[in-house]
Write an enzyme that holds these catalytic residues in place. Structure first.
Site, PDB file in Angstrom:
ATOM      1  N   ASP A 170      46.925  43.522  41.294  1.00  0.00           N
ATOM      2  CA  ASP A 170      47.155  42.651  42.582  1.00  0.00           C
ATOM      3  C   ASP A 170      48.444  42.322  42.642  1.00  0.00           C
ATOM      4  O   ASP A 170      49.168  41.763  41.580  1.00  0.00           O
ATOM      5  CB  ASP A 170      46.053  41.540  42.179  1.00  0.00           C
ATOM      6  N   HIS A 192      42.846  48.069  38.570  1.00  0.00           N
ATOM      7  CA  HIS A 192      41.340  48.070  38.894  1.00  0.00           C
ATOM      8  C   HIS A 192      41.318  48.960  40.190  1.00  0.00           C
ATOM      9  O   HIS A 192      42.016  49.219  41.057  1.00  0.00           O
ATOM     10  CB  HIS A 192      40.867  46.714  38.928  1.00  0.00           C
ATOM     11  N   HIS A 227      44.936  49.942  41.591  1.00  0.00           N
ATOM     12  CA  HIS A 227      46.218  48.997  42.006  1.00  0.00           C
ATOM     13  C   HIS A 227      46.158  47.793  41.031  1.00  0.00           C
ATOM     14  O   HIS A 227      45.135  47.563  40.233  1.00  0.00           O
ATOM     15  CB  HIS A 227      45.905  48.511  43.466  1.00  0.00           C
ATOM     16  N   ARG A 252      38.475  34.989  45.868  1.00  0.00           N
ATOM     17  CA  ARG A 252      39.179  35.465  44.702  1.00  0.00           C
ATOM     18  C   ARG A 252      40.311  34.274  44.924  1.00  0.00           C
ATOM     19  O   ARG A 252      40.976  34.115  46.063  1.00  0.00           O
ATOM     20  CB  ARG A 252      39.815  36.700  45.077  1.00  0.00           C
TER      21      ARG A 252
HETATM   22  C1  OGA Z   1      40.768  42.137  44.456  1.00  0.00           C
HETATM   23  C2  OGA Z   1      39.805  43.497  44.315  1.00  0.00           C
HETATM   24  C3  OGA Z   1      38.100  44.452  43.784  1.00  0.00           C
HETATM   25  C4  OGA Z   1      36.573  44.477  44.189  1.00  0.00           C
HETATM   26  O1  OGA Z   1      39.774  41.097  44.597  1.00  0.00           O
HETATM   27  O2  OGA Z   1      41.729  42.031  43.768  1.00  0.00           O
HETATM   28  O3  OGA Z   1      40.609  44.426  44.006  1.00  0.00           O
HETATM   29  O4  OGA Z   1      35.630  45.463  43.677  1.00  0.00           O
HETATM   30  N1  OGA Z   1      38.649  43.472  44.288  1.00  0.00           N
HETATM   31  O5  OGA Z   1      36.163  43.606  45.034  1.00  0.00           O
HETATM   32 MN    MN Z   2      42.832  44.036  43.538  1.00  0.00          MN
END
Ligand code: OGA
Ligand code: MN
Length: 289
Positions: A106, A264, A104, A280
Site C-alpha cells: 500500500d 499482498h 502490491h 481500511r
Molecule cells: C488493501 C488491499 C486486499 C483485499 O485494502 O490494501 O489490498 O483483499 N486489500 O481487499
Molecule cells: Mn492493498
C-alpha cells in the site's frame, strides 16, 4: 502480562487472541501488540465488532493516519477510512472494488509510503456451500530477501526503482477495466516516486525486497532489458509459495499488516450479488531507508 499470540504455519503472520478492540487496549497490552506486529508483519484479530470510531482510535495508537489519494472511495464521514468493496450505489462504486488484483504494497508509489494498513471485514462473499471467497495473500519480502544468494544481494544493494499509481491503473485499463482512469488530481497528489529496492525496517532492522508487480514501473540505471528481467525475477521470487500466507476472511476479522516487509494480493473470485465490504485505515510511514 502475556499476549496470546499464535503464529501461522507460514513465513509471516500471527493471530492475537483474547483482545477486544472495541475497548482501547491498556498501554501494556498495546505495547505487546506493537511488538507482535513488528515481529510477525501480519496480525489477525478475529470476532471483532468495532465501529468506525473504534477502528480509527485503535489505528491512531500506531501513529498518524493517511487520507487515501483515491478520494472517491473514502468513507463519507471519516475520510481516514478507505472503503474496500465491490458494492454499487446505482452506477457508483461505493469503495475501491479492485484494491489488489496485482501484488502490491500500500502506497509504495508515494514519496513516503505507508507504514501499515488495518483492514476490517464487515461483509465477506462466499459460495453456495458457505466457503469464503475473496482471500488475500501476503508475502514476506524479508524472508524473500534472506533467501537471496549473496551475489544477488550485492547486485541489488544500491539499486533504485520508480513506483507509480499510474502504472497500476495502466495495467487495470489494459486488463479491461475502463473505470480505472485516473483524474488530474490523483496524478498531482501521487507523482511517481523513487525508492531503493532493498529497504531496511526502521524498527526491526531487517532488510526486505521492495519491488512489486502492480506499482513498480521500472528499475533505474540499468539497460532496459536487464531492468525488466531483474524486476520480473524479483517479483516472482518474493511471491513464491514458501513466503506466502493466504488469509480466508470471516466477517469481524481485523487484519493488520506491515507495509515495509510484505506485499499482498487480493483474489477476485466473486462478483455481485456476492458482496464484499471492508473498512481500511492506513498508517503514515517514514521516509524509506
Ligand atoms: C488493501 C488491499 C486486499 C483485499 O485494502 O490494501 O489490498 O483483499 N486489500 O481487499
Ligand atoms: Mn492493498
Amino acid at each position: 502480562m502475556t499476549l496470546n499470540v499464535r503464529t501461522f504455519d507460514a513465513a509471516l503472520g500471527a493471530e492475537v487472541r483474547d483482545v477486544d478492540l472495541s475497548n482501547p487496549p491498556d498501554d501494556e497490552t498495546f505495547a505487546a501488540i506493537e511488538e507482535a506486529y513488528n515481529e510477525h508483519s501480519v496480525l489477525l484479530f478475529r470476532e471483532q465488532s468495532i465501529d468506525e470510531v473504534q477502528h480509527l482510535a485503535f489505528s491512531r495508537r500506531f501513529g498518524d493516519l493517511e487520507v487515501h489519494v483515491l478520494d472517491q472511495y473514502l468513507h463519507p464521514e471519516h475520510p481516514e477510512i478507505l472503503i474496500v468493496s465491490n458494492v454499487m450505489d446505482g452506477d457508483r462504486h461505493v469503495g475501491i472494488y479492485d484494491a489488489g488484483r496485482y501484488w502490491h504494497t500500500d502506497l509504495s508509489y508515494m514519496a513516503v509510503p505507508s507504514r501499515g494498513s488495518l483492514l476490517y471485514a464487515i461483509e465477506v462473499p462466499h459460495d453456495e456451500d458457505g466457503k469464503p471467497l475473496g482471500d488475500t495473500l501476503f508475502a514476506s519480502t524479508s524472508a524473500a530477501y534472506d533467501a537471496l544468494s549473496d551475489s544477488m544481494k550485492s547486485r541489488i544493494a544500491d539499486l533504485k526503482a520508480e513506483f507509480s499509481l499510474a502504472n497500476r491503473h495502466a495495467k487495470l485499463i489494459a486488463d479491461g477495466d475502463a473505470n480505472a482512469e485516473l483524474e488530474d488530481r490523483h496524478h498531482d497528489r501521487a507523482p511517481p516516486a523513487v525508492h531503493k529496492i532493498v529497504r531496511t525496517h526502521p524498527i526491526t532492522g531487517r532488510k526486505s525486497i521492495y519491488v512489486n508487480e502492480g506499482q513498480t514501473a521500472r528499475i533505474l540505471d540499468l539497460p532496459e532489458d536487464e531492468a525488466r528481467d531483474l524486476l520480473e525475477k524479483l517479483c516472482t521470487h518474493c511471491t513464491k509459495p514458501e513466503f506466502v500466507y493466504r488469509h480466508k476472511w470471516r466477517p469481524g476479522d481485523l487484519l493488520m499488516w506491515d507495509n515495509i516487509p510484505t506485499q499482498h494480493l487480493a483474489i477476485c473470485d466473486y462478483a455481485l450479488p456476492q458482496r464484499r465490504y471492508l473498512h481500511r485505515t492506513t498508517l503514515r510511514g517514514t521516509p524509506p531507508q
